[in-house]
Scaffold this active site. Sequence first.
Site, PDB file in Angstrom:
ATOM      1  N   CYS A 340     -45.014   4.213  -2.510  1.00  0.00           N
ATOM      2  CA  CYS A 340     -45.862   3.523  -1.691  1.00  0.00           C
ATOM      3  C   CYS A 340     -47.242   3.566  -2.629  1.00  0.00           C
ATOM      4  O   CYS A 340     -47.552   3.327  -3.672  1.00  0.00           O
ATOM      5  CB  CYS A 340     -46.287   3.862  -0.458  1.00  0.00           C
ATOM      6  SG  CYS A 340     -46.869   2.264   0.627  1.00  0.00           S
ATOM      7  N   HIS A 437     -40.176   4.080   1.670  1.00  0.00           N
ATOM      8  CA  HIS A 437     -40.485   5.352   2.236  1.00  0.00           C
ATOM      9  C   HIS A 437     -38.946   5.819   2.801  1.00  0.00           C
ATOM     10  O   HIS A 437     -38.190   5.103   3.020  1.00  0.00           O
ATOM     11  CB  HIS A 437     -41.307   5.297   3.368  1.00  0.00           C
ATOM     12  CG  HIS A 437     -42.735   4.869   3.138  1.00  0.00           C
ATOM     13  ND1 HIS A 437     -43.451   6.031   2.819  1.00  0.00           N
ATOM     14  CD2 HIS A 437     -43.519   3.606   3.273  1.00  0.00           C
ATOM     15  CE1 HIS A 437     -44.853   5.383   2.543  1.00  0.00           C
ATOM     16  NE2 HIS A 437     -44.767   4.072   2.862  1.00  0.00           N
TER      17      HIS A 437
END
Length: 508
Positions: A340, A437
């Site tokens: 991310c 994630h």
Amino acid sequence: MEKVKKGKPLMIQGTHSDAGKSMIATAFCRIFKEDGYQTAPFKSQNMALNSYITMDGKEIGRAQGIQAEAAGVEATTNMNPILIKPTRDHESQIVVHGKPLRNMFAFQYRQEFFNEGLNVITEAYKELANHYDRIVIEGAGSPAEVNLNDRELVNMRVAKIAEAPVVLVGDIDKGGVFASLVGTLQLLPDEHKSRVIGVLINKFRGDLELLKPGLKWFEEYTGVPVLGVIPYMNNVEIDAEDSLSLRNYSTLVNPLKEIDIAVISYPRISNFTDIDPLSLEEDCHVRLVTKPSQLGSPDLIVLPGSKNTIEDAQFLQESGLALAINQVLNTTNVHVIGICGGYQILGETITDPDAVESRIESIKGLGLLPVETVMTNSKKTERVSGYVQLENERVSIEGYEIHMGKTVSKSTTEAFAVVDHEREGTVQDNVIGTYVHDVFHNDALRRALLNQIRKHKKLPPIKDTFNSRLQKEESFSKAAAYVREAVDMEKLYHLIDNYKSPEQTQKV
């Protein structure tokens, strides 16, 4: 206000942050489930950079998502209607029912949002209480924050809304537990103190017989019963929401482990539970790095998520870590994975033309991947699934995305994965960037990536790994067993079922 008709609440408050409220609330969610109650967690307002994506793509605090899993129910935004995500000093992104509302300074939030927030919280709790048998409510910080209590939205005001009995938790591991408990009770107004039905002493490591005189003194001095002394919960691995939990990670190399993993810990690190499964692998040692002198020559460098990517990239440059990472990559066979915000930092540039996260309009990244990122006002929050192609093996993955930027390649690059039928992430040599994630929570992929490192180190592959889903379920059960054994559950059920709030007592 419409009368709440069903759910019986129990509120867990603490003498301070990191007293163990989340873990104990999680344990009670599992205990009530085991005892046959349809149970929901609730935290009115959560300040955390570790979040959880619900099935319908909404963002809540990770602790409430995990507590819902412990209770065996699907997480919803009613369980955490307000999430506060710090972006920089004194300023946070306010997330209401899973979607960003706006960024606000602390004084703005208190002055401008209080009434709106109170309505949001009240309606969310009513909805839960009308559908569940038990509600486990978690407070935040301390109920004795005398400078904040006039407009707080997370402790005794919520207890009043829910007409909930309160159990106060003190952390004995830090020392001074009796002073913390007594001081907290003495700072509470009588109305608030009357809501406290008992206390729990948490994280106890010693001889209980030596503690008993103190327990007797406390009950005689305060008139509040000690409902249990909960031992330090060893071998219980449950996702944390508070960055204070990062203190459990070392900064030093462990020469007894075959794989050395350095996690770059920048000021706005977020969703740091991504690294937890790595720490449970027997051949791995995970450590945190905040300055160049700590980096050394790791086998794997992980750049986790960030809530302020540009300013964390600036931190890497100013601290010298950006240069140190590039030097290690040029001189060793190190692998690098960015997740991310970490993926964005691995690229060439990050720009924020609308000041979504930062007042710095543009900054250079580490230049390890040929990609550029532009911050956008829209936030992507969704669960995803797909696969990663590793040599001759296709490995299925699941996870979630949560970011406010779009990353594009400047040249033809290899994708890391195929997610929801689209190419995702970037791979170049030993460097991987991905928006997914929980990528390391995928057991087969995690072990395959670690075996690639072992191959480069001329170490034999390891075929077996732990089952992260089974490990999570076992941890829920272990936490429940610790608490059930330590707490007089018959007495606690009696107190919950026969509790009368100050408001109910006045009516009588």
